[in-house]
Design a protein around this motif. Structure first.
Motif, PDB file in Angstrom:
ATOM      1  N   GLY A   1      32.494  -6.259  49.044  1.00  0.00           N
ATOM      2  CA  GLY A   1      33.478  -5.256  48.645  1.00  0.00           C
ATOM      3  C   GLY A   1      33.261  -3.932  49.358  1.00  0.00           C
ATOM      4  O   GLY A   1      32.139  -3.580  49.741  1.00  0.00           O
ATOM      5  N   GLY A   2      34.356  -3.213  49.588  1.00  0.00           N
ATOM      6  CA  GLY A   2      34.265  -1.914  50.232  1.00  0.00           C
ATOM      7  C   GLY A   2      34.304  -1.971  51.740  1.00  0.00           C
ATOM      8  O   GLY A   2      34.116  -0.951  52.417  1.00  0.00           O
ATOM      9  N   LEU A   3      34.556  -3.143  52.292  1.00  0.00           N
ATOM     10  CA  LEU A   3      34.621  -3.301  53.751  1.00  0.00           C
ATOM     11  C   LEU A   3      36.058  -3.663  54.114  1.00  0.00           C
ATOM     12  O   LEU A   3      36.579  -4.700  53.694  1.00  0.00           O
ATOM     13  CB  LEU A   3      33.667  -4.411  54.203  1.00  0.00           C
ATOM     14  CG  LEU A   3      33.322  -4.502  55.700  1.00  0.00           C
ATOM     15  CD1 LEU A   3      32.598  -3.241  56.151  1.00  0.00           C
ATOM     16  CD2 LEU A   3      32.459  -5.734  55.964  1.00  0.00           C
ATOM     17  N   SER A   4      36.712  -2.819  54.873  1.00  0.00           N
ATOM     18  CA  SER A   4      38.105  -3.050  55.233  1.00  0.00           C
ATOM     19  C   SER A   4      38.214  -4.101  56.326  1.00  0.00           C
ATOM     20  O   SER A   4      37.232  -4.422  57.010  1.00  0.00           O
ATOM     21  CB  SER A   4      38.751  -1.751  55.721  1.00  0.00           C
ATOM     22  OG  SER A   4      38.159  -1.339  56.939  1.00  0.00           O
ATOM     23  N   GLU A   5      39.438  -4.584  56.537  1.00  0.00           N
ATOM     24  CA  GLU A   5      39.652  -5.606  57.565  1.00  0.00           C
ATOM     25  C   GLU A   5      39.277  -5.083  58.938  1.00  0.00           C
ATOM     26  O   GLU A   5      38.644  -5.779  59.729  1.00  0.00           O
ATOM     27  CB  GLU A   5      41.117  -6.056  57.551  1.00  0.00           C
ATOM     28  CG  GLU A   5      41.424  -7.136  58.581  1.00  0.00           C
ATOM     29  CD  GLU A   5      42.853  -7.629  58.501  1.00  0.00           C
ATOM     30  OE1 GLU A   5      43.178  -8.601  59.214  1.00  0.00           O
ATOM     31  OE2 GLU A   5      43.643  -7.047  57.723  1.00  0.00           O
ATOM     32  N   SER A   6      39.640  -3.848  59.219  1.00  0.00           N
ATOM     33  CA  SER A   6      39.342  -3.279  60.535  1.00  0.00           C
ATOM     34  C   SER A   6      37.854  -3.057  60.735  1.00  0.00           C
ATOM     35  O   SER A   6      37.368  -3.021  61.867  1.00  0.00           O
ATOM     36  CB  SER A   6      40.090  -1.957  60.713  1.00  0.00           C
ATOM     37  OG  SER A   6      39.699  -1.030  59.707  1.00  0.00           O
ATOM     38  N   ALA A   7      37.119  -2.907  59.623  1.00  0.00           N
ATOM     39  CA  ALA A   7      35.691  -2.611  59.735  1.00  0.00           C
ATOM     40  C   ALA A   7      34.840  -3.865  59.845  1.00  0.00           C
ATOM     41  O   ALA A   7      33.647  -3.779  60.164  1.00  0.00           O
ATOM     42  CB  ALA A   7      35.243  -1.795  58.528  1.00  0.00           C
ATOM     43  N   VAL A   8      35.418  -5.038  59.560  1.00  0.00           N
ATOM     44  CA  VAL A   8      34.639  -6.272  59.572  1.00  0.00           C
ATOM     45  C   VAL A   8      34.024  -6.536  60.941  1.00  0.00           C
ATOM     46  O   VAL A   8      32.825  -6.815  61.074  1.00  0.00           O
ATOM     47  CB  VAL A   8      35.506  -7.474  59.128  1.00  0.00           C
ATOM     48  CG1 VAL A   8      34.766  -8.797  59.400  1.00  0.00           C
ATOM     49  CG2 VAL A   8      35.855  -7.363  57.657  1.00  0.00           C
TER      50      VAL A   8
END
Length: 466
Positions: A14-21
């Motif tokens: 949780g807390g990880l956006s799609e762009s940040a993956v």
């Protein structure tokens, strides 16, 4: 702040956006469009946590329960058992131990559970092993032990499960245990069972086996899911001091003239087809091709059936039956297990020599009664077809007679292990050596006889398994 939680066989980040993956590059973490969240297969949990720690990232870990167990045991580990446990601990509480049957793999597992003191799932291949492990753990730790399989579905902080039940329950209970013990871990190489390990978050993983490597190479998959082989000892390493000294005596017998004629005809049909089809006897993949062809090619089916006829003739030769009688007379004061490959031969031997028989057709209650009578000395010999190779608590014996078997090294090791236990050792949870695992001074010499039909393909089979 990131959060880690267990969800349906995965670790949800949780807390990880799609762009940040992609930028985060965490082991096995991918974006899940259906859940609109980042997640990884549960078995990657330890790697994900280690990566976050290495990068100094803050996160809240909600994957595992905070339960701590106060466990102790009465075992006094032998030197090699302590070395095995230390090797596993030094590898980050991950890895496989390869020890022969009778060497006390269960003892090492119990010690590991006590040292870690975390909720533990023990996964076993059979209901017999399920019962043995549960009895052992309840006795040793004096706490309730849960069970998945054998008609029960009860979860406790320490739970024993069959592979089949673990497969069905893993998505649900995969975040409940910090340690998972895979007994007979080579089973985990099967395509379906691999998901058991993938869906469990347990960072600590211990595999137990007498023969780690699989002919299909699936031990590499097991190493990824459980950890590499971190410690091994062979039968020869332990024979004498910890296990019985042993001899393997190969006895060749001749086919009768009528058997020889039928064998040569059947084997000739099989070999001729292989030659015409450019297939090899030594290639497992070629044999699989033959099996596949037999579904549509009458000649291939004829060859396959001929191979089976030849195999039965050489494995069930009359001379083997006669020689067995002489061996039973020679060892009339010993405890003897006779192994065969076919159920019909078991019943034939049982009738001729009045041997208690155990086959796949023998009910669980009857089998346990027969083995208990073998244990208490009421019976001094039994005959079995394959079912005593693995996952059954077999009482001590000192002579084994192998009338027929496959070319499997694992099968041969298991059967040899049935006569390698210390004569006075208790036999719990398949190969535990009783409450005290001190070296015994009263270990005798075990004997395994291999009866092989001369001038047949069985000679090659016997060589392959060794």
């Amino acid at each position: 702040m990131l959060t880690l939680t267990f969800e349906d066989g995965t670790v949800r980040v949780g807390g990880l956006s799609e762009s940040a993956v992609a930028a985060a590059d965490l082991p096995g973490v991918r974006w899940d469009d259906r859940g609109v969240v980042a997640r990884a297969s549960a078995h990657r949990y330890a790697e994900v946590r280690a990566a976050l720690d290495e990068r100094g990232l803050d996160y809240e870990d909600r994957v595992l329960p905070e339960t701590r167990l106060d466990l102790s045991h009465a075992y006094d580990l032998r030197d090699y058992q302590r070395a095995a446990l230390n090797a596993w601990r030094e590898n980050g509480n991950r890895g496989v131990l390869e020890l022969p049957t009778g060497a006390g793999k269960t003892v090492v597992a119990v010690a590991a559970m006590a040292e870690l003191g975390v909720p533990t799932l023990v996964v076993v291949p059979t209901v017999d092993l399920l019962t043995q492990w549960r009895r052992e753990l309840e006795t040793e730790f004096e706490i309730p032990v849960g069970q998945f399989g054998g008609g029960e579905q009860v979860k406790e902080d320490i739970t024993v499960s069959t592979y089949d039940s673990a497969y069905l329950r893993a998505e649900e209970i995969g975040g409940d245990f910090g340690l998972v013990v895979f007994d007979e871990v080579h089973h985990l190489g099967g395509a379906g069972y691999r998901d058991v390990a993938r869906l469990l978050a347990a960072p600590a993983r211990l595999g137990l086996t007498a023969t780690f490597e699989r002919p299909d190479g699936a031990h590499d998959v097991i190493a990824d899911l459980v950890g590499p082989k971190v410690y091994d000892r062979s039968v020869d390493d332990l024979a004498g001091e910890h296990l019985a000294d042993y001899e393997v005596r190969r006895v060749e017998v001749d086919l009768s003239p009528e058997e020889r004629e039928r064998y040569e005809e059947a084997q000739g049909t099989f070999v001729d087809y292989l030659k015409r089809s450019n297939l090899s006897l030594d290639s497992g993949s070629d044999y699989q091709k033959l099996v596949l062809r037999s579904g549509s090619d009458p000649k291939a089916r004829e060859a396959l059936l001929a191979k089976q006829r030849a195999r039965r003739i050489m494995m069930n030769a009359d001379a083997k039956v006669e020689r067995l009688g002489r061996l039973l007379e020679r060892h009339r004061d010993d405890r003897v297990i006779v192994f065969t490959a076919h159920t019909d031969l078991v019943y034939r031997l049982s009738e001729r020599y009045l041997l208690p028989a155990i086959t796949s057709e023998t009910g669980t209650k009857e089998r346990r009664e027969l083995l208990e009578r073998f244990r208490d000395g009421t019976y001094s010999r039994i005959v079995a077809a394959n079912v005593l190779d693995e996952g059954v608590d077999v009482p001590d014996a000192n002579v084994a007679v192998l009338l027929a078997g496959s070319g499997s090294e694992r099968e041969f090791t298991q059967r040899l292990g049935r006569v390698l236990r210390p004569k006075s050792g208790g036999g719990t949870a398949d190969d535990a050596d009783g409450p005290s695992s001190e070296p015994r001074s009263d270990v005798g010499t075990a004997i395994l006889y291999e009866l092989v039909s001369a001038e047949t393909a069985e000679e090659r089979v016997a060589a392959r398994r060794r």
